[in-house]
Design an enzyme around this catalytic site. Structure first.
Site, PDB file in Angstrom:
ATOM      1  N   CYS A   1       0.835  -1.203   0.000  1.00 45.51           N
ATOM      2  CA  CYS A   1       0.000   0.000   0.000  1.00 45.51           C
ATOM      3  C   CYS A   1       0.873   1.257   0.000  1.00 45.51           C
ATOM      4  O   CYS A   1       0.545   2.257  -0.645  1.00 45.51           O
ATOM      5  CB  CYS A   1      -0.923   0.014   1.211  1.00 45.51           C
TER       6      CYS A   1
HETATM    7  C1  BEZ Z   1       0.572  -4.661   1.803  1.00 43.40           C
HETATM    8  O1  BEZ Z   1       0.141  -3.544   1.523  1.00 43.40           O
HETATM    9  O2  BEZ Z   1       1.766  -4.916   1.726  1.00 43.40           O
HETATM   10  C2  BEZ Z   1      -0.370  -5.755   2.205  1.00 43.40           C
HETATM   11  C3  BEZ Z   1      -1.500  -5.462   2.929  1.00 43.40           C
HETATM   12  C4  BEZ Z   1      -2.335  -6.518   3.324  1.00 43.40           C
HETATM   13  C5  BEZ Z   1      -2.022  -7.814   2.979  1.00 43.40           C
HETATM   14  C6  BEZ Z   1      -0.903  -8.083   2.217  1.00 43.40           C
HETATM   15  C7  BEZ Z   1      -0.053  -7.049   1.839  1.00 43.40           C
END
Ligand code: BEZ
Length: 226
Positions: A52
């Site tokens: 994110c």
């Molecule tokens: C991420 O943004 O890295 C992420 C968020 C939730 C689950 C897996 C990855």
């Protein structure tokens, strides 16, 4: 109280419902915030997560590209305004950004996530509650849904692709063409199958190329990008 009642899935062409929400830039009424622009509303699973962070940093860096196309970005996750504000500092640091110029909706009660069917039942938080997937909604200046894509939490989005689709949406709404596989701005286009042969000279004065096919049908008609 967290509701689990999902809304009706939106289809391309539906009016995108208005809403009010708290954001990192204060309370907004979505339609007022859009003004006469297009919008890309995109959700992400959670603040302070690695993928994110790369995505929101990428969108911040692409603001001039969205502006060129008259599109305002707005992000969303089920975290609070306070959390968003803290995370924005990490996003700026990671992306070497001097500013972060679009709002993040604080949907901590999951009202919009449910309304717009963004929850991912495979992605749950420490309390066992579903998080938002990586949804992308492109809404046009008439507040109509023009594009909807859902990605799982483990796959970060390709924002070059999203800009490419916006280019196609904006081109094909005024010209009688469709864009082929892997088309990019300036590339060859397809004459719409609905264009009658007799209308081709008027609509495409520079001529078109019709590809011969085993079926003998003349539907594969190529033109430079109008
Ligand atoms: C991420 O943004 O890295 C992420 C968020 C939730 C689950 C897996 C990855």
């Amino acid at each position: 109280q967290i509701s689990t009642m999902s809304g009706k899935a939106l289809n391309i062409g539906d009016q995108f419902p208005n809403f009010t929400a708290e954001t990192s830039e204060g309370r907004i009424d979505f339609y007022d915030w859009m003004q006469d622009s297009w919008a890309i509303l995109f959700s992400h699973p959670a603040d302070f997560t690695p993928v994110c962070t790369t995505e929101l940093s990428r969108v911040a860096a692409l603001i001039p590209e969205f502006q060129k196309r008259g599109v305002k970005p707005i992000a969303l996750s089920c975290d609070t305004v306070e959390s968003h504000k803290g995370w924005i500092e990490d996003i700026k640091s990671f992306g070497k950004l001097s500013s972060f110029d679009y709002p993040i909706i604080a949907d901590d009660k999951r009202e919009l996530a449910l309304k717009f069917n963004m929850l991912d039942k495979d992605e749950i938080n420490a309390e066992g509650i579903p998080l938002t997937c990586r949804a992308v909604f492109v809404v046009d200046d008439k507040k109509k849904l023009r594009l909807s894509i859902l990605y799982p939490a483990t796959t970060g989005r390709n924002f070059d692709e999203i800009l490419r689709v916006i280019d196609s949406l904006q081109l094909t709404q005024t010209k009688s063409v469709a864009t082929p596989a892997d088309w990019k701005q300036g590339g060859k286009c397809m004459v719409l199958p609905t264009v009658k042969a007799e209308d081709v000279p008027k609509l495409f004065p520079d001529g078109i190329e019709t590809i011969e096919l085993p079926s003998g049908k003349s539907y594969l008609r190529i033109t430079p990008q109008p």
